[in-house]
Scaffold this active site. Structure first.
Site, short mmCIF file in Angstrom:
data_model
loop_
_atom_site.label_atom_id
_atom_site.label_comp_id
_atom_site.label_asym_id
_atom_site.label_seq_id
_atom_site.Cartn_x
_atom_site.Cartn_y
_atom_site.Cartn_z
N ASP A 53 -18.20 -6.64 -6.46
CA ASP A 53 -17.95 -5.21 -6.31
C ASP A 53 -19.26 -4.51 -6.71
OD1 ASP A 53 -16.59 -2.76 -6.05
OD2 ASP A 53 -16.07 -2.76 -8.17
N ASP A 55 -19.54 -0.66 -8.22
CA ASP A 55 -19.45 0.21 -9.39
C ASP A 55 -18.94 -0.54 -10.61
OD1 ASP A 55 -20.28 2.70 -8.19
OD2 ASP A 55 -18.40 2.62 -7.06
N HIS A 207 -19.61 8.45 -7.27
CA HIS A 207 -20.36 7.23 -7.39
C HIS A 207 -21.88 7.57 -7.52
CE1 HIS A 207 -16.62 6.09 -5.57
NE2 HIS A 207 -16.74 4.98 -6.27
N ASP A 318 -14.49 -5.00 -11.58
CA ASP A 318 -14.10 -4.41 -12.87
C ASP A 318 -12.65 -3.94 -12.86
OD1 ASP A 318 -14.27 -0.99 -12.83
OD2 ASP A 318 -15.00 -2.10 -11.10
#
Length: 486
Positions: A53, A55, A207, A318
């Protein structure tokens, strides 16, 4: 290091002072915050493909970002939704909330729930102020939250569900803003609808050493891919800053705006190729090429085009639900959870204060468990004092991590709702991707074999003094009774 604890035991007209020498057995050695922890046995020698991923997995953000998100969302409420101007006085509170909390949309309460659906009393907040245990028990007819009002599989509130769980790090400013707005309305006796407030506050997440990890994987001949919900221009700027302009050369496949978790379940969305300028092309995708950027798509098409299946794939993310749950439950990929909060919590657990506190807390629990079988008034009086001391210590074990909600991983002695999901959906977990630098690619991760409740451990039990305290006290009392009879 030894700590000495003393307590008094009354027997008839006599009083005994007993000294206990406590050896800190909870944490004889400090834990390295860069350790990779295993929930399931896994060998890196079996992993051929690494997925990521973006972020809070590859890219980490300054704490100022949460302040920015809070301020923008607060100002949108005022400007677009006609919320009171007085809300501008509220600022982001960095250490107010922790990840994994639940929010009761109907009652406007923020709280921590354990793995068995029990509310941790003392961690229920209305606005910025705690709700008394008595009020919580009255509202929920106890402290248990029934399954039917919990959030769905992905932690989202849907029809008939009143609990929303906040699982990603971007949700911290959202929880804080909800609490601040609730606080303002209550302070000013404003009648409001909590459901509308929840919907208005929902924040669309904005983001912002990694190069060494990716380079190490590349040099070992590992395949790498990136699947993120972020748009390409945002990812491109971030990766240019973190890795360099050649970052795309390190990845075999890059997928942006994937719309996880539906990416893992919805077969209908095809891939679209994205140009360097962000334009979308209309041609059918027959293969996923290195150096190209793709948008949307779905995992089933991804598997067909790459052939990357099963336990040779390790994916890092996360978000326990959106990133990891479906991959481990439906597709057999290995999964790694990135938990940035680990470093802070491990550093706290390594402190002398925490070790001392937990050693004595466990000692007290053992003493109570052993002595409660003795029903005479003297023994029961001592046990009563121990119970009071144990109850007084338990809030300290919470507050040392976070004054409002405690540890991300525990509600007193039980695992949290978050912690149980982490152990179910992640083979391994760590504070950051950089932890991989401390391991070679032949390393096998083994989970600790901790005894189940019905199992006897295969190593000596540690009582506070290394002896059976209950038997010692009982024998001391018997000797005194014999002396009196003689």
């Amino acid at each position: 290091m030894l700590w000495v604890k003393t307590f008094k035991l009354h027997c008839g007209n006599n009083q005994f002072v007993i000294c206990m020498y406590l050896i800190p057995v909870i944490s004889a050695n400090s834990v390295n915050p860069d350790t990779i922890f295993a929930n399931n046995e896994m060998s890196l020698r079996d992993i051929e493909i690494y997925g990521f991923d973006y972020d809070y997995t590859l890219a980490f953000y300054s704490s100022h970002l949460h302040t920015l998100i809070f301020n923008i969302a607060r100002d949108i409420l005022i400007t677009n939704h006609r919320y009171p101007e007085g809300l501008r006085k509220y600022e982001y509170i960095p250490n107010f909330a922790v990840r994994g909390l639940h929010y009761d949309v109907q009652k406007a309460l923020l709280m921590k729930i354990d793995a068995f659906h029990y509310i941790q009393l003392g961690t229920v907040y209305r606005g910025l102020h705690p709700v008394s245990d008595e009020e919580v028990i009255a509202m929920y007819e106890g402290s248990h939250v029934p399954l039917e009002i919990m959030s769905d599989f992905y932690g989202k509130s849907s029809h008939g569900h009143t609990m929303k769980q906040f699982m990603d790090i971007f949700s911290l400013p959202e929880m804080t803003l909800l609490s601040c707005v609730n606080d303002f309305f209550m302070r000013h006796n404003i009648d409001y609808e909590p459901v509308h407030l929840y919907k208005d506050v929902k924040v669309n997440s904005l983001h912002i050493i990694l190069h060494a990890v990716l380079k190490k994987l590349s040099e070992q001949g590992k395949k790498m891919f990136l699947i993120t919900n972020s748009p390409f221009d945002f990812v491109d700027r971030g990766m240019n800053y973190i890795v360099g302009k050649d970052w795309r050369d390190l990845f075999d496949v890059v997928i942006v705006q994937a719309d996880k978790p539906s990416f893992f379940n919805d077969r209908r969305k095809p891939f679209r190729r994205v140009t360097d300028r962000g334009a979308l092309l209309w041609d059918r995708i027959h293969r996923l090429e290195k150096g190209q950027i793709y948008k949307q798509g779905n995992l089933y098409e991804f598997l067909r085009l790459t052939g990357w299946r099963g336990s040779k794939v390790l994916y890092f993310g996360d978000h326990i639900y959106s990133d990891l749950a479906d991959l481990t439950l439906k597709h057999g990929w290995r999964t790694g959870a990135i938990i940035p909060e680990l470093r802070k919590e491990i550093k706290i657990m390594n402190t002398e204060q925490y070790v001392h506190m937990m050693t004595w807390l466990q000692a007290l629990t053992g003493l109570i468990e052993q002595m409660q079988v003795h029903r005479d008034p003297a023994s029961q009086a001592v046990v009563g004092e121990w119970i009071k001391e144990r109850e007084a210590m338990r809030p300290q074990t919470k507050d040392i991590f976070n004054a409002q909600f405690g540890s991300l991983f525990r509600t007193y002695h039980n695992p949290t709702y978050f912690s149980r999901r982490l152990s179910r959906f992640a083979d391994i977990y760590m504070a950051s991707i950089s932890c991989l630098l401390d391991y070679d690619f032949q390393h096998t991760f083994f989970p600790r074999r901790t005894p189940l409740q019905h199992e006897s451990p295969f190593w000596p039990e540690h009582s506070p003094a290394g002896l059976d305290v209950s038997s010692q006290l009982h024998r001391t009392k018997e000797r005194e009774e014999d002396r009196v009879q003689k």
